[in-house]
Design a protein around this motif. Structure first.
Motif, mmCIF file in Angstrom:
data_model
loop_
_atom_site.group_PDB
_atom_site.id
_atom_site.type_symbol
_atom_site.label_atom_id
_atom_site.label_comp_id
_atom_site.label_asym_id
_atom_site.label_seq_id
_atom_site.Cartn_x
_atom_site.Cartn_y
_atom_site.Cartn_z
ATOM 1 N N TYR A 242 -23.040 20.807 77.736
ATOM 2 C CA TYR A 242 -23.943 20.090 78.622
ATOM 3 C C TYR A 242 -23.180 19.028 79.411
ATOM 4 C CZ TYR A 242 -27.747 22.022 75.735
ATOM 5 O OH TYR A 242 -28.612 22.855 75.073
ATOM 6 N N PRO A 243 -23.733 18.609 80.560
ATOM 7 C CA PRO A 243 -23.086 17.535 81.312
ATOM 8 C C PRO A 243 -22.916 16.288 80.444
ATOM 9 C CG PRO A 243 -24.789 18.570 82.648
ATOM 10 C CD PRO A 243 -24.929 19.136 81.262
ATOM 11 N N PHE B 104 -27.986 25.850 74.122
ATOM 12 C CA PHE B 104 -27.183 26.655 75.041
ATOM 13 C C PHE B 104 -25.668 26.659 74.809
ATOM 14 C CE2 PHE B 104 -31.184 26.121 77.233
ATOM 15 C CZ PHE B 104 -31.408 27.369 77.781
ATOM 16 N N PRO B 105 -25.014 25.534 74.503
ATOM 17 C CA PRO B 105 -23.552 25.553 74.456
ATOM 18 C C PRO B 105 -22.996 26.463 73.367
ATOM 19 C CG PRO B 105 -24.341 23.300 74.652
ATOM 20 C CD PRO B 105 -25.537 24.167 74.347
ATOM 21 N N ASP C 245 -20.554 29.621 77.443
ATOM 22 C CA ASP C 245 -19.406 28.826 77.841
ATOM 23 C C ASP C 245 -18.871 29.382 79.161
ATOM 24 O OD1 ASP C 245 -17.310 27.030 77.951
ATOM 25 O OD2 ASP C 245 -15.990 28.273 76.674
ATOM 26 N N PRO C 246 -19.160 28.708 80.294
ATOM 27 C CA PRO C 246 -19.939 27.477 80.409
ATOM 28 C C PRO C 246 -21.435 27.764 80.292
ATOM 29 C CG PRO C 246 -19.327 28.249 82.581
ATOM 30 C CD PRO C 246 -18.653 29.193 81.602
ATOM 31 N N ILE C 247 -22.227 26.699 80.182
ATOM 32 C CA ILE C 247 -23.675 26.891 80.137
ATOM 33 C C ILE C 247 -24.154 27.358 81.512
ATOM 34 C CG2 ILE C 247 -23.954 25.192 78.316
ATOM 35 C CD1 ILE C 247 -25.114 23.283 80.385
ATOM 36 N N ILE D 246 -30.487 19.490 84.447
ATOM 37 C CA ILE D 246 -30.120 18.222 83.799
ATOM 38 C C ILE D 246 -29.673 17.200 84.834
ATOM 39 C CG2 ILE D 246 -28.471 17.132 82.220
ATOM 40 C CD1 ILE D 246 -28.535 19.777 80.605
ATOM 41 N N ASN D 247 -28.793 17.601 85.736
ATOM 42 C CA ASN D 247 -28.283 16.664 86.744
ATOM 43 C C ASN D 247 -29.378 16.172 87.680
ATOM 44 O OD1 ASN D 247 -25.585 16.542 85.934
ATOM 45 N ND2 ASN D 247 -25.031 18.367 87.113
ATOM 46 N N GLU D 248 -30.236 17.085 88.140
ATOM 47 C CA GLU D 248 -31.285 16.682 89.069
ATOM 48 C C GLU D 248 -32.373 15.858 88.375
ATOM 49 O OE1 GLU D 248 -31.857 17.093 92.543
ATOM 50 O OE2 GLU D 248 -29.680 17.276 92.347
#
Length: 202
Positions: free
Chosen positions: A4-5, A44-45, A120-122, A130-132
């Motif tokens: 995750y970020p 997810f990861p 990997d990667p998610i 997540i970012n937004e």
């Protein structure tokens, strides 16, 4: 591995260079990630050496990995009547995408599976959500404190952060069910990864 970020990555995404909001950002990031996992009903990861125990299985021909995609299986051990049997790899096969393990014959007992599963990667859609979500929450944190996923207060000069328990609305996403408020705008995107969309309603 890319999960995750992180706080640093979120700050870069938001263009934040200072550290005064780090505690708020980290607590909010943890809340957003938890909300994503709660809504999608999965983690997810990628993780290696996952140890999954399924007890008292009776004549099953298939089972589900708790984390998927199911990248690889290290071992499957069936314990019945106090006797451990490690299954030969030829005795099972996997559906990597759905995380399903199929057996060549019915299995009874306690089943221990050691495997590698996750992304990997998610998926880009998860990172974007997540970012937004963080962008929206950070942009509005001073305008509408009541809408924040975390509450904070200063006691004797120290910042104390506590989670807000009122994160859920009953309106539901496109597939129904409760939706965490912090990710509500992204449910259509997240439905692509929601486990009940893959396996049917639980």
């Amino acid at each position: 591995m890319s999960g995750y970020p992180t706080l640093t990555e979120v700050k870069d995404y938001l263009g934040i260079t200072g550290t005064e909001d780090d505690a708020w950002l980290q607590a909010t990031l943890d809340t957003v990630i938890e909300a994503v996992e709660q809504y999608c009903q999965r983690v997810f990861p990628l993780e290696i050496d996952l140890n999954q125990e399924d007890f008292n299985q009776q004549g099953i021909m298939q089972m589900y990995a708790g984390r998927w995609p199911l990248v690889s299986i290290t071992s499957i051990t069936v314990t019945n009547g106090g006797i451990d049997q490690v299954l030969d790899a030829e005795r099972y096969r996997r559906n990597e995408k759905l995380g399903i393990i199929y057996f060549d014959s019915p299995q009874t007992g306690d089943i221990t599976t050691v495997y590698e599963g996750g992304f990997d990667p998610i998926p880009p859609g998860i990172t974007y959500t997540i970012n937004e979500s963080m962008k929206s929450l950070y942009t509005n944190k001073d305008n509408d404190p009541s809408a924040l996923p975390v509450k904070s207060e200063r006691i004797d000069g120290a910042l104390t952060v506590a989670y807000d328990t009122s994160l859920v609305t009953s309106e539901g996403g496109s597939s129904g069910g409760d939706v965490p408020v912090v990710i509500a705008p992204f449910t259509s995107l997240l439905d692509t990864y929601r486990s009940e969309r893959v396996w049917g309603a639980w």
